[in-house]
Design an enzyme around this catalytic site. Structure first.
Site, short mmCIF file in Angstrom:
data_model
loop_
_atom_site.label_atom_id
_atom_site.label_comp_id
_atom_site.label_asym_id
_atom_site.label_seq_id
_atom_site.Cartn_x
_atom_site.Cartn_y
_atom_site.Cartn_z
N ASN A 293 0.80 -1.23 0.00
CA ASN A 293 0.00 0.00 0.00
C ASN A 293 0.83 1.28 0.00
O ASN A 293 0.47 2.25 -0.64
CB ASN A 293 -1.05 0.00 1.13
CG ASN A 293 -0.47 -0.22 2.50
OD1 ASN A 293 0.64 -0.73 2.62
ND2 ASN A 293 -1.18 0.16 3.52
N LYS B 207 12.36 -7.44 1.82
CA LYS B 207 11.47 -8.15 0.89
C LYS B 207 10.21 -7.31 0.68
O LYS B 207 9.38 -7.20 1.57
CB LYS B 207 11.08 -9.53 1.40
CG LYS B 207 10.50 -10.36 0.24
CD LYS B 207 9.53 -11.42 0.63
CE LYS B 207 8.13 -10.95 0.86
NZ LYS B 207 7.41 -10.45 -0.32
N GLY C 258 2.12 -5.60 7.61
CA GLY C 258 1.20 -6.37 6.77
C GLY C 258 -0.02 -6.76 7.55
O GLY C 258 -0.33 -6.18 8.60
N GLU D 25 3.80 -4.13 12.64
CA GLU D 25 2.82 -3.08 12.31
C GLU D 25 1.73 -3.78 11.50
O GLU D 25 1.91 -4.08 10.32
CB GLU D 25 3.53 -1.98 11.51
CG GLU D 25 2.63 -1.04 10.77
CD GLU D 25 2.37 0.26 11.50
OE1 GLU D 25 3.18 0.63 12.36
OE2 GLU D 25 1.33 0.88 11.22
N CYS E 239 -3.58 1.20 6.75
CA CYS E 239 -3.70 0.44 8.00
C CYS E 239 -4.51 1.22 9.03
O CYS E 239 -5.18 0.64 9.87
CB CYS E 239 -2.33 0.07 8.54
SG CYS E 239 -1.21 1.44 8.71
N GLU F 295 -10.75 -6.39 9.29
CA GLU F 295 -10.16 -5.36 8.44
C GLU F 295 -10.49 -5.68 6.98
O GLU F 295 -10.20 -6.78 6.50
CB GLU F 295 -8.64 -5.32 8.62
CG GLU F 295 -7.99 -4.21 7.81
CD GLU F 295 -6.47 -4.14 7.96
OE1 GLU F 295 -5.82 -5.17 7.75
OE2 GLU F 295 -5.97 -3.06 8.28
O1 TXE Z 1 -0.94 -8.84 3.04
P1 TXE Z 1 0.18 -9.72 3.68
P2 TXE Z 1 -1.82 -9.11 1.75
C1 TXE Z 1 -4.07 -6.54 5.43
C2 TXE Z 1 -5.33 -6.15 4.68
C3 TXE Z 1 -5.31 -7.04 3.50
C4 TXE Z 1 -4.71 -8.29 4.08
C5 TXE Z 1 -4.05 -9.19 3.06
O2 TXE Z 1 -6.45 -6.43 5.47
O3 TXE Z 1 -6.59 -7.29 2.99
O4 TXE Z 1 -3.75 -7.84 5.00
O5 TXE Z 1 -3.17 -8.45 2.24
C6 TXE Z 1 4.54 -10.86 3.00
N1 TXE Z 1 5.94 -15.01 5.69
N2 TXE Z 1 -2.98 -5.63 5.17
O6 TXE Z 1 -2.08 -10.55 1.47
O7 TXE Z 1 0.02 -11.16 3.31
C7 TXE Z 1 3.99 -10.44 1.66
O8 TXE Z 1 4.74 -11.01 0.61
C8 TXE Z 1 6.59 -13.84 5.50
C9 TXE Z 1 -2.79 -4.59 6.13
O9 TXE Z 1 -1.23 -8.39 0.64
O10 TXE Z 1 0.22 -9.40 5.10
C10 TXE Z 1 4.12 -8.94 1.76
O11 TXE Z 1 5.47 -8.55 1.50
N3 TXE Z 1 6.09 -12.84 4.76
C11 TXE Z 1 -1.47 -3.97 6.03
C12 TXE Z 1 3.78 -8.66 3.23
O12 TXE Z 1 3.99 -9.90 3.89
C13 TXE Z 1 4.87 -13.00 4.21
C14 TXE Z 1 -0.93 -3.76 4.67
C15 TXE Z 1 2.34 -8.22 3.47
O13 TXE Z 1 1.49 -9.18 2.94
C16 TXE Z 1 4.15 -14.20 4.40
C17 TXE Z 1 -1.18 -4.90 3.80
C18 TXE Z 1 4.74 -15.22 5.18
N4 TXE Z 1 4.10 -16.38 5.43
C19 TXE Z 1 -2.21 -5.75 4.06
N5 TXE Z 1 2.97 -14.06 3.75
C20 TXE Z 1 -1.26 -2.75 6.88
N6 TXE Z 1 -1.49 -2.86 8.18
O14 TXE Z 1 -0.85 -1.69 6.42
C21 TXE Z 1 2.97 -12.85 3.16
N7 TXE Z 1 4.12 -12.19 3.44
#
Ligand code: TXE
Length: 504
Positions: free
Chosen positions: A161, A184, A237, A259, A293, A394
């Site tokens: 984002n 990453k 994330g 976060e 977020c 969320e």
């Molecule tokens: O996020 P992910 P996604 C929330 C939001 C969204 C949901 C899913 O609700 O709908 O999460 O989004 C890495 N081990 N937020 O799937 O999976 C991934 O490659 C290590 C809120 O896109 O959390 C990316 O670099 N890393 C949030 C990062 O984690 C892993 C912002 C975030 O991806 C992993 C984004 C694993 N097993 C999504 N799986 C905020 N708070 O700002 C994924 N990743």
């Protein structure tokens, strides 16, 4: 910086390891999609554990090498400041790549990237101010002090984002401290991280201090968080992913800075400036298509102001200009991912199923020019209860539920009735009430008569399922340093070896 939209469109990007671009060992690449038309526009390295091993090894070598470890704080600060200048000089190109990757407004991404040099400069200035304490210990012939030291290789995982904004917030303190990093980025937004890597080299950082490994969370992300040579993980994330990351890190006792997501309450009292409050609600949930977020996705309005505020938000929501994110006039671009669009649609369905009433949006725009993109209208529900799925989870889209409250006690009960604790906003002219709210709300960041403002000088980070640890401000320095206690005995006395020296 050689990287730009033109230089990578239709091509493949590599990893950045030990100062050089390297192809992934597996030979696999993953598509990055343009959210305005759903088409892949370049491919990024789909890295696995082998690539992560190489990157962590390079970062570890760099951490131990005299080039980095013996560099003075002033020199390190100058390098970080140089990086600030370079990122600033290339902000437009980096912002444009981010917009193409995540569909957020070009003006917003360029503004975000243009702000990051200040973050780098803030931490550059901190490099020579990281110090320990001298602590008296009631032993007059002893000297006791602490050293605040770098911790080693930090694994940084950021989402899609606000990529460069989060890269800056996480990398700047670590570089100022003297750590090395393996970054990453999200598999959906690899480009800006690689552009950043080019600037790291241009700034003159020793090779291996910053490494970028692109790929899926389940591949590169999982390997990075399991790696025993990672001293700390900085993760931004989703909450469910955060739990997996924390479990992986626990396998080698690496601490994390988390976060995570939010379901932030956004409150309007009847004594507030209702126009400003309605504008704040729009900023809280419709800006960035709600993919923030800190999105204010649970709106609570005092029962006496409920109808008026809902009416004002609907009026403003209807006027939101949805369009291509590079158009200057656009206020709402597409969602970043097809999966986000699906999730938003699913939750709109749940809201209706659970008895909420949609009073704004609730669908994709009926505009043929936008039909191929992942657009969704600003959406508002009333007849909402805090225990509906709309208010529990969320969503990360431009969707909010509005609820009425009776009084402060009723409000606090509802506002804190969530697993999350990231942010909260309140609109009122009564400072006593605002202060009571700030004191009692479970949120790491509280806005009074404003919403969705940020500052690199100020510690941010949530409570409960929104995570732990802080970004920004001096807290970030504490997060990524370790504290060592050193005691010196200058008495010349030989003490009883069988009695620990507790008293003077
Ligand atoms: O996020 P992910 P996604 C929330 C939001 C969204 C949901 C899913 O609700 O709908 O999460 O989004 C890495 N081990 N937020 O799937 O999976 C991934 O490659 C290590 C809120 O896109 O959390 C990316 O670099 N890393 C949030 C990062 O984690 C892993 C912002 C975030 O991806 C992993 C984004 C694993 N097993 C999504 N799986 C905020 N708070 O700002 C994924 N990743």
């Amino acid at each position: 910086m050689a990287m730009s939209i033109a230089s990578i469109e239709g091509k493949r990007t590599l990893n950045f390891i030990d100062g050089a671009m390297r192809p992934p060992k597996s030979g696999r690449y993953l598509p990055s999609f343009d959210p305005t038309n759903g088409e892949p526009w370049y491919e990024a390295a789909d890295s696995d554990a082998g690539d992560v091993d190489e990157a962590v090894a390079a970062a570890k070598r760099a951490f131990l090498s005299p080039d980095w470890r013996r560099m003075t704080q002033t020199q390190r600060g100058k390098l970080v400041a140089k990086l600030a200048d370079l990122v600033g000089a290339h902000a437009a190109a980096i912002g444009a790549m981010e917009t193409r990757d995540n569909g957020k407004l070009l003006k917003e991404m360029v503004a975000q990237v243009s702000y990051t040099p200040e973050t780098f400069r803030y931490f550059a200035g901190m490099a020579d101010k990281i110090q320990g304490d001298t602590i008296p210990i009631n032993k007059l012939d002893m000297f006791n002090f602490t050293l605040r030291e770098p911790i080693g290789v930090v694994g940084i995982i950021v989402p899609w984002n606000s990529p460069m904004y989060l890269i800056a917030g996480n990398c700047a303190p670590n570089l100022a401290i003297g750590n090395t990093v393996v970054l990453k980025p999200s598999e959906h937004t690899s480009a800006s991280a690689l552009a950043f890597a080019e600037l790291v080299i241009e700034a003159g950082f020793p090779k291996g201090v910053v490494n970028v490994v692109t790929g899926y969370g389940s591949g590169a992300g999982d390997a990075l968080t399991r790696h025993p040579d990672i001293a700390k993980i900085a993760f931004t994330g989703g909450t469910e992913t955060g739990k997996k990351v924390a479990a992986n890190a626990a396998s080698h006792l690496a601490p994390c800075n988390m976060e995570l997501g939010g379901k932030s309450p956004h409150i309007v009292f009847d004594d507030a400036d209702l126009d400003r409050a309605a504008n704040g609600i729009v900023a809280g949930i419709f800006a960035a298509a709600g993919q923030s977020c800190v999105a204010g996705s649970r709106v609570f309005v005092h029962k006496r102001a409920f109808d008026e505020v809902v009416h004002k938000v609907i009026e403003r929501g209807r006027a939101v200009r949805i369009g291509h994110p590079t158009d200057e006039d656009t206020q709402l671009g597409p969602l970043a991912l097809k999966a986000q669009l699906d999730k938003v649609q699913r939750y709109v369905g749940y809201a209706v199923e659970d008895g909420a009433k949609c009073v704004l949006g609730g669908r994709q725009p009926q505009n043929a020019a936008l039909a191929r993109g992942w657009y969704f209208e600003p959406t508002l529900f009333v007849n909402v209860h805090n225990d509906m799925r709309l208010c529990r989870d969320e969503i990360f889209g431009p969707v909010a539920g509005v609820m009425a409250f009776e009084d402060e006690a009723d409000l606090m009960r509802q506002a804190n009735d969530t697993v999350y604790g990231l942010a909260a906003g309140i609109w009122t002219r009564d400072i006593d009430r605002a202060m009571r709210f700030a004191r009692d709300v479970d949120a790491g960041l509280v806005w009074i008569n404003c919403y969705r403002t940020a500052a690199y000088t100020s510690p941010s980070g949530g409570f409960k399922s929104s995570g732990y640890g802080k970004h920004n401000g001096f807290e970030a320095i504490r997060e990524y340093t370790r504290l060592k206690n050193v005691m010196i005995d200058y008495s010349g006395v030989t003490h009883d070896p069988f009695v620990m020296r507790m008293k003077s």
